[in-house]
Design a protein around this motif. Structure first.
Motif, PDB file in Angstrom:
ATOM      1  N   VAL A   1     -17.301  34.667 -27.249  1.00 37.13           N
ATOM      2  CA  VAL A   1     -16.446  35.841 -27.420  1.00 37.13           C
ATOM      3  C   VAL A   1     -16.869  36.584 -28.693  1.00 37.13           C
ATOM      4  O   VAL A   1     -16.968  35.973 -29.749  1.00 37.13           O
ATOM      5  N   PRO A   2     -17.147  37.883 -28.614  1.00 36.93           N
ATOM      6  CA  PRO A   2     -17.479  38.633 -29.829  1.00 36.93           C
ATOM      7  C   PRO A   2     -16.325  38.498 -30.821  1.00 36.93           C
ATOM      8  O   PRO A   2     -15.156  38.474 -30.428  1.00 36.93           O
ATOM      9  N   HIS A   3     -16.655  38.425 -32.108  1.00 41.46           N
ATOM     10  CA  HIS A   3     -15.630  38.073 -33.074  1.00 41.46           C
ATOM     11  C   HIS A   3     -14.548  39.130 -33.239  1.00 41.46           C
ATOM     12  O   HIS A   3     -13.397  38.803 -33.509  1.00 41.46           O
ATOM     13  N   THR A   4     -14.943  40.387 -33.064  1.00 40.29           N
ATOM     14  CA  THR A   4     -13.916  41.429 -33.116  1.00 40.29           C
ATOM     15  C   THR A   4     -12.949  41.271 -31.947  1.00 40.29           C
ATOM     16  O   THR A   4     -11.738  41.446 -32.091  1.00 40.29           O
ATOM     17  N   VAL A   5     -13.502  40.883 -30.790  1.00 48.34           N
ATOM     18  CA  VAL A   5     -12.654  40.650 -29.620  1.00 48.34           C
ATOM     19  C   VAL A   5     -11.698  39.495 -29.899  1.00 48.34           C
ATOM     20  O   VAL A   5     -10.497  39.559 -29.610  1.00 48.34           O
ATOM     21  N   ALA A   6     -12.244  38.423 -30.521  1.00 49.14           N
ATOM     22  CA  ALA A   6     -11.401  37.283 -30.882  1.00 49.14           C
ATOM     23  C   ALA A   6     -10.269  37.742 -31.794  1.00 49.14           C
ATOM     24  O   ALA A   6      -9.110  37.355 -31.613  1.00 49.14           O
ATOM     25  N   GLY A   7     -10.617  38.616 -32.771  1.00 46.64           N
ATOM     26  CA  GLY A   7      -9.609  39.103 -33.704  1.00 46.64           C
ATOM     27  C   GLY A   7      -8.508  39.866 -32.994  1.00 46.64           C
ATOM     28  O   GLY A   7      -7.312  39.659 -33.240  1.00 46.64           O
ATOM     29  N   ILE A   8      -8.901  40.726 -32.055  1.00 50.61           N
ATOM     30  CA  ILE A   8      -7.911  41.512 -31.324  1.00 50.61           C
ATOM     31  C   ILE A   8      -7.047  40.610 -30.449  1.00 50.61           C
ATOM     32  O   ILE A   8      -5.818  40.745 -30.396  1.00 50.61           O
ATOM     33  N   ALA A   9      -7.697  39.643 -29.807  1.00 56.78           N
ATOM     34  CA  ALA A   9      -6.945  38.700 -28.982  1.00 56.78           C
ATOM     35  C   ALA A   9      -5.933  37.929 -29.824  1.00 56.78           C
ATOM     36  O   ALA A   9      -4.784  37.725 -29.413  1.00 56.78           O
ATOM     37  N   LEU A  10      -6.364  37.515 -31.020  1.00 55.81           N
ATOM     38  CA  LEU A  10      -5.466  36.775 -31.916  1.00 55.81           C
ATOM     39  C   LEU A  10      -4.303  37.658 -32.358  1.00 55.81           C
ATOM     40  O   LEU A  10      -3.162  37.213 -32.442  1.00 55.81           O
ATOM     41  N   LEU A  11      -4.621  38.925 -32.612  1.00 55.48           N
ATOM     42  CA  LEU A  11      -3.590  39.873 -33.042  1.00 55.48           C
ATOM     43  C   LEU A  11      -2.524  40.020 -31.960  1.00 55.48           C
ATOM     44  O   LEU A  11      -1.326  40.120 -32.236  1.00 55.48           O
ATOM     45  N   MET A  12      -2.979  39.985 -30.688  1.00 59.61           N
ATOM     46  CA  MET A  12      -2.031  40.144 -29.584  1.00 59.61           C
ATOM     47  C   MET A  12      -1.152  38.909 -29.405  1.00 59.61           C
ATOM     48  O   MET A  12      -0.132  38.959 -28.722  1.00 59.61           O
ATOM     49  N   VAL A  13      -1.558  37.798 -30.000  1.00 61.87           N
ATOM     50  CA  VAL A  13      -0.716  36.597 -29.940  1.00 61.87           C
ATOM     51  C   VAL A  13       0.085  36.439 -31.228  1.00 61.87           C
ATOM     52  O   VAL A  13       1.286  36.206 -31.204  1.00 61.87           O
ATOM     53  N   PHE A  14      -0.598  36.608 -32.376  1.00 61.36           N
ATOM     54  CA  PHE A  14       0.045  36.300 -33.655  1.00 61.36           C
ATOM     55  C   PHE A  14       0.515  37.549 -34.410  1.00 61.36           C
ATOM     56  O   PHE A  14       1.114  37.445 -35.469  1.00 61.36           O
ATOM     57  N   GLY A  15       0.218  38.747 -33.884  1.00 58.61           N
ATOM     58  CA  GLY A  15       0.667  39.977 -34.526  1.00 58.61           C
ATOM     59  C   GLY A  15       2.198  40.079 -34.527  1.00 58.61           C
ATOM     60  O   GLY A  15       2.883  39.313 -33.838  1.00 58.61           O
ATOM     61  N   SER A  16       2.729  41.032 -35.282  1.00 53.98           N
ATOM     62  CA  SER A  16       4.189  41.158 -35.432  1.00 53.98           C
ATOM     63  C   SER A  16       4.884  41.331 -34.081  1.00 53.98           C
ATOM     64  O   SER A  16       6.035  40.926 -33.903  1.00 53.98           O
ATOM     65  N   HIS A  17       4.197  41.951 -33.117  1.00 57.01           N
ATOM     66  CA  HIS A  17       4.785  42.122 -31.790  1.00 57.01           C
ATOM     67  C   HIS A  17       4.115  41.231 -30.763  1.00 57.01           C
ATOM     68  O   HIS A  17       4.292  41.397 -29.566  1.00 57.01           O
ATOM     69  N   GLY A  18       3.321  40.281 -31.263  1.00 55.62           N
ATOM     70  CA  GLY A  18       2.523  39.431 -30.367  1.00 55.62           C
ATOM     71  C   GLY A  18       3.347  38.375 -29.666  1.00 55.62           C
ATOM     72  O   GLY A  18       4.537  38.181 -29.953  1.00 55.62           O
ATOM     73  N   LEU A  19       2.678  37.696 -28.739  1.00 56.60           N
ATOM     74  CA  LEU A  19       3.290  36.673 -27.891  1.00 56.60           C
ATOM     75  C   LEU A  19       4.073  35.644 -28.722  1.00 56.60           C
ATOM     76  O   LEU A  19       5.206  35.278 -28.389  1.00 56.60           O
ATOM     77  N   ILE A  20       3.466  35.154 -29.783  1.00 53.72           N
ATOM     78  CA  ILE A  20       4.120  34.174 -30.651  1.00 53.72           C
ATOM     79  C   ILE A  20       4.643  34.856 -31.906  1.00 53.72           C
ATOM     80  O   ILE A  20       5.736  34.554 -32.386  1.00 53.72           O
ATOM     81  N   GLY A  21       3.852  35.826 -32.413  1.00 52.12           N
ATOM     82  CA  GLY A  21       4.174  36.475 -33.686  1.00 52.12           C
ATOM     83  C   GLY A  21       5.575  37.068 -33.742  1.00 52.12           C
ATOM     84  O   GLY A  21       6.241  37.030 -34.780  1.00 52.12           O
ATOM     85  N   GLN A  22       6.073  37.577 -32.594  1.00 53.24           N
ATOM     86  CA  GLN A  22       7.383  38.237 -32.618  1.00 53.24           C
ATOM     87  C   GLN A  22       8.530  37.256 -32.859  1.00 53.24           C
ATOM     88  O   GLN A  22       9.593  37.625 -33.312  1.00 53.24           O
ATOM     89  N   PHE A  23       8.317  35.963 -32.532  1.00 54.26           N
ATOM     90  CA  PHE A  23       9.361  34.965 -32.754  1.00 54.26           C
ATOM     91  C   PHE A  23       9.131  34.170 -34.035  1.00 54.26           C
ATOM     92  O   PHE A  23      10.014  33.468 -34.504  1.00 54.26           O
ATOM     93  N   SER A  24       7.893  34.245 -34.553  1.00 53.00           N
ATOM     94  CA  SER A  24       7.516  33.325 -35.628  1.00 53.00           C
ATOM     95  C   SER A  24       8.116  33.715 -36.966  1.00 53.00           C
ATOM     96  O   SER A  24       8.058  34.859 -37.377  1.00 53.00           O
ATOM     97  N   PRO A  25       8.716  32.729 -37.656  1.00 51.44           N
ATOM     98  CA  PRO A  25       9.196  32.991 -39.014  1.00 51.44           C
ATOM     99  C   PRO A  25       8.019  33.124 -39.988  1.00 51.44           C
ATOM    100  O   PRO A  25       8.164  33.695 -41.062  1.00 51.44           O
TER     101      PRO A  25
END
Lengths: 257, 347
Positions: free
Chosen positions: A98-122
């Motif tokens: 996976v290109p690293h920028t793609v990895a970063g974007i994918a991670l952002l979509m999970v751990f970002g403030s509105h991401g899959l996990i990020g939105q619930f994470s303290p």
């Protein structure tokens, strides 16, 4: 007669690659040594030292997570056949392609403030240490898992079986027999994973531009001030990492004999 | 019990009762399933069907650590990261025995390898490694000691010494031994009883004298070195002696069988060759032509027509000038052959 010429040709072809790496890295180091004041400037710059320390520290955290979760995974992959094993193995290797920028974007979509996990994470990931760690973990985990799996594969399962007849339950057999015998592979895997974490840039800047890890700082200085400002930091980072990397490799070798 | 391994291999309906304190040898050719049977007794694999009892305890579903068995593999499966002493103390330490070290030392002493205690196993010879593996297995005082081809990686001289050591240790400790091998002389020397296993099936169980002279099937006979397997038919029977028609020649053989198609097993060393019909107590005489003579050291194996093989000394073969094309008389006693019923009438 043939072997001699054979090895000369093989060596000649192989040295092209070797020279390529060597020249690229050591040209930068030697050039910098002609400007010791620049290097001194980098060493005394507290933001440079902080970023290098952050890089090393974040990568250690990522490696620790990889070891804790990756060792059992590697063991299962080495010992058990199960439906979907090929799929799991592909998943383990996926970060490698996976290109690293793609990895970063994918991670952002999970751990970002509105991401899959990020939105619930303290815990905040964006522009914070945890974000750097997950980015490093994502790209470095295959190195650890594959090395540890090779380690467990090299241990004959019958050694564990015999340990079982001697009274060891599965946990004890693992801790007393398989783990010590795979320890060198596990250590090497951890070193590789740590080194890979330090070298990560693309995935990290997407999720955490700040606080700046060394590769980000170098990029930032390069864009704002130019080559002269970024080269000394690069050399400093390379020297520190090489020293640690080489000492760890020697340590890992010594562990075996 | 049974287990199907897929890939065309399975252990089929193994019914075996090994007595406490006996030295039991599982004898069979390569890939007969011997090691797998041993590994099932140890609990590394579970049977698909059936049960395993060890010392009055149903062990079928017990994990290996609860079965009180010791295991010695052909290549010993020693732990590369431990010293010889640590191997022997391994099981004792797991049981929290404070005297683990001393007990390990005593066992190494019993096996005559005290000097190895502090050595790493990579520096040990094959024979030394084997003793460490045996000491490791015995340290926890198992009910059953499982030995997988324990002698076959050793040179001949070490093998002989080790045979004696195994029997001595087994008698001294009173441990039940199950010893797997493909080597017939090993089985003959060591075993109280032998189980012959072929193609995943247990064919015959009995003391060595019985197993080697009275194989129960044709395949077992072939494996056990019965080279003459002759098809025949019982013509008549009186007082435990049957007259058997062997492809046109009638012979007299001691057997409890009364009639029907049979197979007659004769070991090659039980056949006497002569130039002339000799008058002896032996009741059977066949004439046949020599096909081939193979000299094997001090012995010569003579192949005759009609599938008869005789084992004689090389000197006899030379003095009688036995060579292909000669017609000879083959004589054997009525008690020499072992007769089993043959499936189907045709031969």
């Amino acid at each position: 007669m043939r072997p001699k010429g054979f090895y000369i040709w093989m060596g000649a072809a192989g040295s092209i690659l070797l020279l390529f790496s060597f020249v690229t890295i050591f040209n930068m180091i030697f050039t910098q040594f002609l400007d010791p004041m620049g290097l001194l400037g980098a060493i005394t710059d507290s933001s440079v030292l902080a970023s290098i320390w952050l890089t090393i520290y974040a990568s250690i955290l990522a490696t620790l997570i990889a070891v804790v979760s990756g060792t059992p995974l590697a063991y299962i992959l080495a010992r058990k056949e199960f439906p979907g094993k090929r799929l799991v193995e592909s998943l383990v290797d996926l970060p490698l392609i996976v290109p690293h920028t793609v990895a970063g974007i994918a991670l952002l979509m999970v751990f970002g403030s509105h991401g899959l996990i990020g939105q619930f994470s303290p815990v905040r990931f964006v522009d914070a240490l945890p974000g750097i760690v997950v980015a490093m973990l994502f790209v470095s985990s295959p190195f650890f898992i594959n090395s540890a799996r090779e380690g467990f594969q090299s241990v004959d399962p019958r050694l564990e079986w015999v340990a079982r007849t001697l009274g060891a339950d599965p946990w004890t057999a693992f801790l007393r027999v398989s783990l010590p015998l795979a320890s060198r592979h596990i250590l090497v895997g951890a070193i590789m994973s740590w080194a890979r974490g330090i070298s990560e840039f693309g995935a990290v800047i997407v999720i955490a531009y700040y606080p700046m890890i060394a590769p980000t700082l170098i990029w930032d200085r390069f864009l704002t001030t130019g080559l002269k400002a970024s080269a000394p930091i690069s050399v400093l980072l390379i020297l520190i990492c090489m020293t640690i990397f080489v000492s760890l490799r020697i340590l890992a070798r010594g562990d075996q004999s | 019990m049974s287990r199907d391994w897929g890939l065309g291999f399975s252990l089929r309906e193994i019914n075996l009762d090994i007595r406490e304190g006996e030295y039991f040898v599982l004898l069979g050719p390569t890939a007969a399933g011997k090691t797998l049977l041993l590994e099932m007794i140890a609990g590394f694999y579970a049977p698909d069907q059936g049960v395993i009892w060890i010392g009055g305890v149903e062990a079928t579903r017990l994990p290996p650590e609860k079965r009180e068995v010791g295991f010695v593999y052909q290549d010993y499966a020693l732990f590369p990261h431990l010293t010889a002493g640590a191997h022997v103390a391994f099981g004792l330490r797991l049981r929290g025995r404070p005297d683990a070290r001393e007990k390990a030392d005593r066992l190494l002493e019993k096996l005559g390898v005290t000097y190895l205690a502090k050595r790493r196993i990579q520096t040990l010879s094959g024979g030394e490694q084997q003793r460490v593996a045996i000491a490791r297995a015995l340290a926890t005082e198992p009910r059953v000691l499982l030995l997988d081809e324990p002698l076959s990686s050793l040179d001949l001289k070490t093998q002989e010494k080790t045979r004696g050591m195994l029997r001595r240790v087994q008698r001294d400790l009173g441990v039940t031994v199950v010893h797997v091998t493909h080597n017939q002389s090993e089985a003959m020397v060591l075993a109280d009883r032998i189980g012959v296993i072929m193609d995943g099936e247990l064919i015959q169980v009995g003391p060595p004298s019985e197993v080697f002279t009275r194989p129960l099937t044709r395949k077992a006979a072939e494996f056990l070195g019965v080279e003459n397997i002759l098809p025949g038919r019982i013509v008549s029977s009186r007082e435990g002696i049957a007259v058997i028609d062997l492809d046109g020649t009638e012979v007299q053989v001691v057997t409890h069988l009364k009639d029907g198609p049979v197979e007659v097993f004769i070991r090659p060393e039980d056949i006497i060759l002569s130039d002339n019909p000799i008058s002896t107590s032996a009741r059977n005489l066949l004439t046949s032509e020599v096909v081939e003579v193979n000299v094997e050291g001090a012995l010569a194996r003579v192949f005759l027509e009609r599938g008869i093989t005789a084992l004689i000394t090389r000197r006899s073969a030379e003095e009688m000038e036995i060579r292909p094309g000669r017609r000879l008389f083959a004589t054997f006693k009525a008690t020499a052959p072992h007769v089993i019923p043959r499936d189907g009438g045709d031969f």
